[in-house]
Every structure is written in C-alpha cells, then in structure tokens.
Scaffold this motif. Structure first.
Motif, short mmCIF file in Angstrom:
data_model
loop_
_atom_site.label_atom_id
_atom_site.label_comp_id
_atom_site.label_asym_id
_atom_site.label_seq_id
_atom_site.Cartn_x
_atom_site.Cartn_y
_atom_site.Cartn_z
N GLU A 105 0.75 -1.20 -0.12
CA GLU A 105 -0.02 -0.08 0.00
C GLU A 105 0.77 1.28 -0.02
OE1 GLU A 105 -2.66 -0.23 3.16
OE2 GLU A 105 -3.91 -1.69 2.21
N ARG A 106 2.00 1.29 0.83
CA ARG A 106 2.82 2.36 0.89
C ARG A 106 3.71 2.95 -0.11
NH1 ARG A 106 3.40 0.82 6.25
NH2 ARG A 106 1.58 1.25 7.66
N LYS A 107 4.34 1.82 -0.48
CA LYS A 107 5.51 1.85 -1.25
C LYS A 107 5.24 1.10 -2.69
CE LYS A 107 9.16 1.63 2.15
NZ LYS A 107 10.34 1.03 2.65
N GLY A 108 4.05 0.77 -3.17
CA GLY A 108 3.68 0.36 -4.47
C GLY A 108 4.32 -0.83 -4.96
N PHE A 109 4.63 -1.86 -4.16
CA PHE A 109 5.25 -3.17 -4.43
C PHE A 109 4.17 -3.97 -4.95
CE2 PHE A 109 8.84 -1.84 -1.57
CZ PHE A 109 9.76 -2.03 -2.56
N THR A 110 4.81 -5.26 -5.43
CA THR A 110 3.75 -6.22 -6.09
C THR A 110 4.06 -7.41 -5.15
OG1 THR A 110 3.44 -5.41 -8.18
CG2 THR A 110 2.77 -7.33 -8.19
N ILE A 111 3.37 -8.38 -5.15
CA ILE A 111 3.50 -9.72 -4.28
C ILE A 111 3.51 -10.67 -5.47
CG2 ILE A 111 3.20 -11.48 -2.71
CD1 ILE A 111 1.49 -9.10 -1.13
N VAL A 112 4.59 -11.23 -5.67
CA VAL A 112 4.78 -12.16 -6.62
C VAL A 112 5.14 -13.43 -6.39
CG1 VAL A 112 6.29 -12.71 -9.05
CG2 VAL A 112 5.79 -10.22 -8.17
N PRO A 113 4.61 -14.63 -6.84
CA PRO A 113 4.90 -16.09 -6.46
C PRO A 113 6.21 -16.55 -7.32
CG PRO A 113 2.80 -16.19 -7.66
CD PRO A 113 3.35 -14.72 -7.39
N THR A 114 7.09 -16.77 -6.35
CA THR A 114 8.43 -17.31 -7.32
C THR A 114 8.57 -18.97 -7.44
OG1 THR A 114 9.68 -17.11 -5.13
CG2 THR A 114 9.48 -15.09 -6.63
N ALA A 115 7.92 -19.73 -6.36
CA ALA A 115 8.17 -20.99 -6.30
C ALA A 115 7.12 -21.62 -5.43
CB ALA A 115 9.60 -21.46 -5.77
N MET A 116 6.83 -22.93 -5.98
CA MET A 116 5.95 -23.96 -5.37
C MET A 116 6.53 -25.08 -5.06
SD MET A 116 2.06 -25.00 -6.23
CE MET A 116 1.46 -23.55 -6.36
N TYR A 117 6.50 -25.55 -3.77
CA TYR A 117 7.19 -26.74 -3.29
C TYR A 117 6.52 -27.56 -1.99
CZ TYR A 117 9.14 -23.27 -0.17
OH TYR A 117 9.31 -22.29 0.68
N PHE A 118 6.94 -28.73 -2.17
CA PHE A 118 6.60 -29.65 -0.85
C PHE A 118 7.58 -29.47 0.21
CE2 PHE A 118 4.05 -31.98 -4.04
CZ PHE A 118 2.77 -32.03 -3.63
N LYS A 119 7.19 -29.23 1.48
CA LYS A 119 8.01 -29.12 2.49
C LYS A 119 7.41 -29.83 3.63
CE LYS A 119 10.71 -25.94 5.43
NZ LYS A 119 10.73 -24.49 5.88
N ARG A 120 8.01 -31.09 4.16
CA ARG A 120 7.51 -31.81 5.36
C ARG A 120 6.18 -32.35 4.89
NH1 ARG A 120 8.49 -28.84 10.02
NH2 ARG A 120 9.89 -27.28 9.12
#
Length: 159
Positions: A105-120
């Motif tokens: 909201e303040r700085k104008g960044f975007t949230i981007v998914p970079t990887a999908m994986y299994f963990k435990r």
C-alpha cells in the motif's frame, strides 16, 4: 545403500516462476502455506501446476493467490467439479501479512509467487515483494545475461 533415493531434506519443487526475475526486481521472500482441496494436492504431486502468470492480492486482511493453474487429473473424483484457476487462500503469520500490506500500500510493491514446493508433506509457496522493471531495465538484464554467456564461452575455449 537404501532403497529410497528420495531427497533427505523433505523438499521438492513443484513449479518455478522464472518470468518473475525478468519482470520484477525481487526483494524480501516469504514462505506461505496454501489452502488446497484434495484433488489439487494429487495434481501437484503429479507436477501439474503453473504459476508463471500468477500474482498475490491482499483483500480484507488476507492474502489470496490469483491466476495459478493446477490442472486436474483425469482420475479426480466424479462428484468433484474441479476449477483449475480458482482463487486460493495463503496462510501467513499476522506480522508477515502486516508487513506485506504495508509494503504494497505505501511503497507500491507487488507480491509475486516465485516457487511452489513440498516441505515436510505440505505445499508451500514462496512469495517475494517485487518492484516492476521498466523496458530499459529488461534490456539491461538481457544484455548482462548474454555477456555472461559469451564470457563463459570465451573462458572455456581459452583453456
């Protein structure tokens, strides 16, 4: 030698978003859980996921994954109507979510998914705060990548 040749870390990659590094300057990375249905987990185990065009939005104090495609298997139950592109909820700690909301909201960044994986045994999604690149930044990235490739080729042939 054991019969199982599985990785000992308990982590295996399902999908990567290689396009994210080209389109965004990536900053902080956060690991988030996903709320999934049974058929989606089965499809992910078969590697039927694509997150290249996906993005994350924050709505009503919750994070949601949009645009990710999980292709259903043909063996999915007949009573379930799978939707490959449905909106999926992300599981984050409250302080992580507050930090993401502030940055977006303040700085104008975007949230981007970079990887999908299994963990435990659980599906995790790595998300990063990204700042969009301009066309000249993308050209510079291509130029640097080409130079690294040429430099490696020169070094290899001089030896």
């Amino acid at each position: 030698m054991s019969k199982n040749n599985k990785p000992t870390t308990g982590q295996s990659t399902i999908a990567l978003n290689k396009k994210a590094k080209f389109d965004f300057f990536l900053g902080d990375r956060i690991e988030a859980g996903l709320v999934l249905e049974g058929w989606e987990v089965k499809a992910l185990r078969a590697g039927k996921a694509q997150i290249a065009d996906a993005h994350v939005i924050v709505k009503d104090g919750e994070a949601w994954l949009l645009g990710a495609v999980i292709t259903p298997l043909l063996q999915a139950s007949s009573h379930v109507k799978p939707d490959p592109t449905r909106t999926r909820k992300l599981l984050l700690h409250e302080h992580e979510l507050a930090r993401l909301i502030g940055q977006v909201e303040r700085k104008g960044f975007t949230i981007v998914p970079t990887a999908m994986y299994f963990k435990r045994g659980r599906v995790k999604l790595e998300i990063a705060l990204g700042e969009g690149k301009k066309a000249h930044d993308k050209r510079a990235t291509l130029k640097d990548r080409d130079w690294k490739r040429d430099k490696a080729r020169i070094v290899r042939h001089t030896i």
